[in-house]
Design a protein around this motif. Structure first.
Motif, short mmCIF file in Angstrom:
data_model
loop_
_atom_site.label_atom_id
_atom_site.label_comp_id
_atom_site.label_asym_id
_atom_site.label_seq_id
_atom_site.Cartn_x
_atom_site.Cartn_y
_atom_site.Cartn_z
N SER A 114 0.86 -1.18 0.00
CA SER A 114 0.00 0.00 0.00
C SER A 114 0.90 1.22 0.00
O SER A 114 2.00 1.20 0.57
N GLY B 251 -3.11 -1.67 4.44
CA GLY B 251 -3.38 -0.34 3.90
C GLY B 251 -2.67 0.70 4.75
O GLY B 251 -2.49 0.49 5.95
N LYS C 48 -8.15 1.17 1.39
CA LYS C 48 -7.08 0.62 0.55
C LYS C 48 -6.93 -0.88 0.73
O LYS C 48 -6.66 -1.61 -0.23
#
Length: 208
Positions: free
Chosen positions: A87, A105, A151
């Protein structure tokens, strides 16, 4: 400036943060950018976005990856060719990558008063424990946490306000828990966070 901070989250997960102080030309050195990478960076109008983009490639190099190891799927989610999860984030003069054996994320945001104006766009449940004390810092952590959840979950149509929840936290403890409730899926994440030089950074780790 070289690497700003490295965080060994666990045996399978590492975060690297870069403070972007170099010129575009300096950041372009020694990263062997692909033609697609160059096309993308040349299309960016903002110098800070171009340097942020290149600083991420420098972070990849620090992690032992060439620029060509990174690719994006049809939803814009980044991947590494060796199968590890990644990420990416950058905000003003900081960028970061988190690389793990598991979905993760990460997000960095600058702490700014304007976040109080847009809070009702991403906060719902969290208003129950927020007050004027440390409001900007707490809202920034909440935003980073929710962006990290988005994410890692990577489903279009997921709403920060409607589908995510960050439980009450204390800034000094540097960690909270967050949930995703999306359609029939319910997922719990551990969300550590840190603050530095007027920025907040949070990252989401799945609680299995």
């Amino acid at each position: 400036m070289p690497l700003y901070k490295t965080i060994a989250v666990n045996a399978n997960t590492t975060i690297r943060i870069w403070k972007i102080e170099e010129s575009y030309e300096k950041l372009l050195q020694n990263i062997n950018p692909t033609q697609r990478c160059l096309q993308r960076v040349h299309s960016m109008k903002s110098d800070i976005h171009r340097r942020g983009f290149l600083s991420v490639r420098q972070l990849l190099k620090e992690a032992g990856y060439e620029a060509e190891a990174l690719f994006y799927d049809e939803n814009g989610k980044p991947h590494l060719k060796d199968g590890k999860h990644i990420s990416i984030t950058h905000s003003f003069e900081f960028s970061a990558v988190i690389i793990s054996d598991f979905p993760v994320g990460i997000d960095i945001e600058k702490q700014r008063e304007k976040i109080t104006i847009i809070a009702d766009k991403f906060v719902d449940y969290e208003f129950s424990y927020l007050n004027d004390k440390e409001l900007v810092r707490k809202l920034t952590v909440i935003w980073c946490a929710k962006e990290s959840l988005y994410k890692v979950f990577a489903v279009r149509g997921m709403s920060f306000k409607d589908h995510t929840k960050v439980i009450p936290f204390v800034l000094e403890e540097g960690e909270t828990v967050a949930w995703i409730h999306y359609e029939e899926q319910v997922r719990k994440y551990r969300v550590p966070f840190l603050e530095f030089e007027g920025f907040s950074c949070a990252y989401a780790l799945r609680e299995l």
